[in-house]
Enzyme design. Sequence first.
Site, PDB file in Angstrom:
ATOM      1  N   GLY A  10      32.552 -10.210  -1.643  1.00  0.00           N
ATOM      2  CA  GLY A  10      31.929 -11.263  -0.860  1.00  0.00           C
ATOM      3  C   GLY A  10      32.102 -12.631  -1.479  1.00  0.00           C
ATOM      4  O   GLY A  10      32.313 -12.769  -2.696  1.00  0.00           O
ATOM      5  N   LEU A  37      25.630   0.036   0.563  1.00  0.00           N
ATOM      6  CA  LEU A  37      24.369  -0.365   1.173  1.00  0.00           C
ATOM      7  C   LEU A  37      24.020   0.470   2.401  1.00  0.00           C
ATOM      8  O   LEU A  37      22.849   0.569   2.777  1.00  0.00           O
ATOM      9  CB  LEU A  37      24.423  -1.838   1.566  1.00  0.00           C
ATOM     10  CG  LEU A  37      24.073  -2.868   0.490  1.00  0.00           C
ATOM     11  CD1 LEU A  37      24.265  -4.273   1.043  1.00  0.00           C
ATOM     12  CD2 LEU A  37      22.653  -2.679  -0.018  1.00  0.00           C
ATOM     13  N   TYR A  61      26.295  -6.656   6.057  1.00  0.00           N
ATOM     14  CA  TYR A  61      27.160  -6.451   7.210  1.00  0.00           C
ATOM     15  C   TYR A  61      27.251  -7.809   7.900  1.00  0.00           C
ATOM     16  O   TYR A  61      26.254  -8.309   8.444  1.00  0.00           O
ATOM     17  CB  TYR A  61      26.542  -5.407   8.141  1.00  0.00           C
ATOM     18  CG  TYR A  61      27.385  -5.046   9.345  1.00  0.00           C
ATOM     19  CD1 TYR A  61      27.966  -3.795   9.455  1.00  0.00           C
ATOM     20  CD2 TYR A  61      27.573  -5.957  10.389  1.00  0.00           C
ATOM     21  CE1 TYR A  61      28.735  -3.453  10.576  1.00  0.00           C
ATOM     22  CE2 TYR A  61      28.336  -5.627  11.488  1.00  0.00           C
ATOM     23  CZ  TYR A  61      28.916  -4.377  11.583  1.00  0.00           C
ATOM     24  OH  TYR A  61      29.679  -4.045  12.689  1.00  0.00           O
ATOM     25  N   THR A 101      20.313 -15.855   6.445  1.00  0.00           N
ATOM     26  CA  THR A 101      21.174 -16.646   7.320  1.00  0.00           C
ATOM     27  C   THR A 101      20.395 -17.469   8.338  1.00  0.00           C
ATOM     28  O   THR A 101      19.249 -17.151   8.676  1.00  0.00           O
ATOM     29  CB  THR A 101      22.115 -15.687   8.094  1.00  0.00           C
ATOM     30  OG1 THR A 101      22.863 -16.397   9.080  1.00  0.00           O
ATOM     31  CG2 THR A 101      21.320 -14.606   8.810  1.00  0.00           C
ATOM     32  N   TYR A 125      23.242  -9.069  14.624  1.00  0.00           N
ATOM     33  CA  TYR A 125      23.396  -9.519  13.240  1.00  0.00           C
ATOM     34  C   TYR A 125      22.152 -10.273  12.775  1.00  0.00           C
ATOM     35  O   TYR A 125      21.567  -9.962  11.732  1.00  0.00           O
ATOM     36  CB  TYR A 125      24.640 -10.398  13.097  1.00  0.00           C
ATOM     37  CG  TYR A 125      24.717 -11.121  11.773  1.00  0.00           C
ATOM     38  CD1 TYR A 125      24.937 -10.421  10.599  1.00  0.00           C
ATOM     39  CD2 TYR A 125      24.560 -12.507  11.701  1.00  0.00           C
ATOM     40  CE1 TYR A 125      24.993 -11.076   9.369  1.00  0.00           C
ATOM     41  CE2 TYR A 125      24.615 -13.172  10.487  1.00  0.00           C
ATOM     42  CZ  TYR A 125      24.834 -12.454   9.325  1.00  0.00           C
ATOM     43  OH  TYR A 125      24.876 -13.105   8.121  1.00  0.00           O
ATOM     44  N   LYS A 129      19.388  -9.122   9.895  1.00  0.00           N
ATOM     45  CA  LYS A 129      19.135  -9.948   8.710  1.00  0.00           C
ATOM     46  C   LYS A 129      17.659 -10.335   8.619  1.00  0.00           C
ATOM     47  O   LYS A 129      17.081 -10.392   7.525  1.00  0.00           O
ATOM     48  CB  LYS A 129      20.019 -11.195   8.736  1.00  0.00           C
ATOM     49  CG  LYS A 129      21.489 -10.924   8.482  1.00  0.00           C
ATOM     50  CD  LYS A 129      21.739 -10.358   7.085  1.00  0.00           C
ATOM     51  CE  LYS A 129      21.543 -11.405   6.007  1.00  0.00           C
ATOM     52  NZ  LYS A 129      21.821 -10.853   4.646  1.00  0.00           N
ATOM     53  N   TRP A 150      27.058 -21.315   7.500  1.00  0.00           N
ATOM     54  CA  TRP A 150      28.449 -21.779   7.545  1.00  0.00           C
ATOM     55  C   TRP A 150      29.100 -21.735   6.156  1.00  0.00           C
ATOM     56  O   TRP A 150      29.647 -22.720   5.665  1.00  0.00           O
ATOM     57  CB  TRP A 150      28.519 -23.190   8.123  1.00  0.00           C
ATOM     58  CG  TRP A 150      28.153 -23.313   9.570  1.00  0.00           C
ATOM     59  CD1 TRP A 150      27.341 -22.479  10.297  1.00  0.00           C
ATOM     60  CD2 TRP A 150      28.579 -24.323  10.475  1.00  0.00           C
ATOM     61  NE1 TRP A 150      27.233 -22.915  11.588  1.00  0.00           N
ATOM     62  CE2 TRP A 150      27.983 -24.059  11.737  1.00  0.00           C
ATOM     63  CE3 TRP A 150      29.379 -25.458  10.355  1.00  0.00           C
ATOM     64  CZ2 TRP A 150      28.187 -24.856  12.858  1.00  0.00           C
ATOM     65  CZ3 TRP A 150      29.578 -26.251  11.472  1.00  0.00           C
ATOM     66  CH2 TRP A 150      28.996 -25.958  12.705  1.00  0.00           C
TER      67      TRP A 150
END
Length: 307
Positions: A10, A37, A61, A101, A125, A129, A150
């Site tokens: 990542g 995970l 993810y 996020t 998503y 999160k 971003w």
Amino acid sequence: MRIAVTGTSGQVAQALAARAGAFGGEVVLIGRPDFDLAVPDNAAAMFTAAKPDVIVSAAAYTAVDKAESEPELAYRINAEGAGAVARAAASLGVPLIHLSTDYVFDGSKSGDWTEGDATGPLGIYGATKLAGEQAVLSATADAAILRVAWVYAPFGSNFVRTMLRLGETRDALGIVADQIGRPTSALDIADAIWRMAARLTANPDDASLRGIFHMPAGGPAASWADFAQAIFAAAARRGKKSPHVERIATSAYPTPAHRPANSLLNGSKIAHAHGITLPDWRLSLETVMDQLIGTSDSAPRQEDMKR
């Protein structure tokens, strides 16, 4: 300081490893195939073996569109996996820094999002999160959750590298102009995490250093089209091709998952609690471009940004 980080490839994980020397620290990357995970049964054993002072939960993810057709997998990784990492941190008695996020919001606000604003994810998503945040806070009080937006870096899959790749062969690119945010360098995020890790370990009883924080880049709001233009301008200063950016509406580029129209985050809380203010994104972009392409004598400076 020794930091154990989930994920090996990542952007933030790689950035933390790249910046470890600058902070006199050490990073242990924990990821597949040794730790997954989606099946985090061995989380406690993995982190016990790593002997960290701080755990950073960075893996997730992140396939936003694919998550719409894989909700169970996204939930296992982003919610159940995050909870397992948090429980491991609690069992070891070490602080946890968890990455989240802007997608926990629906993007409808006109100004910058604060930590106190109501969440409302638009897709799977963001929902997973958000569930991950809740799982972390339920598992340990010794956690700082960082919402970022971003993210890009000199490595990994991100908008900057995609634009540079496409720009090599195309004369024009249609880029969405009605979604706004502040592009955030993973290198800046990593530097901030190293600083936060030191404060968390030095102040184990300070609740103000824990909880949910927004960590935006500095500088003005930008659309994806603005960001693309900045990338190509930086590339042109380094002798690379600069295609024309055609500004298009989100409706002209339909995707399975809806994106927030406004991803602007307010960083006042983290600035007050941790003394962290990230650099202007336009300057950080130059740093990343230096690593990807090379330096430019005509790159903008801090004083130029204030004019």
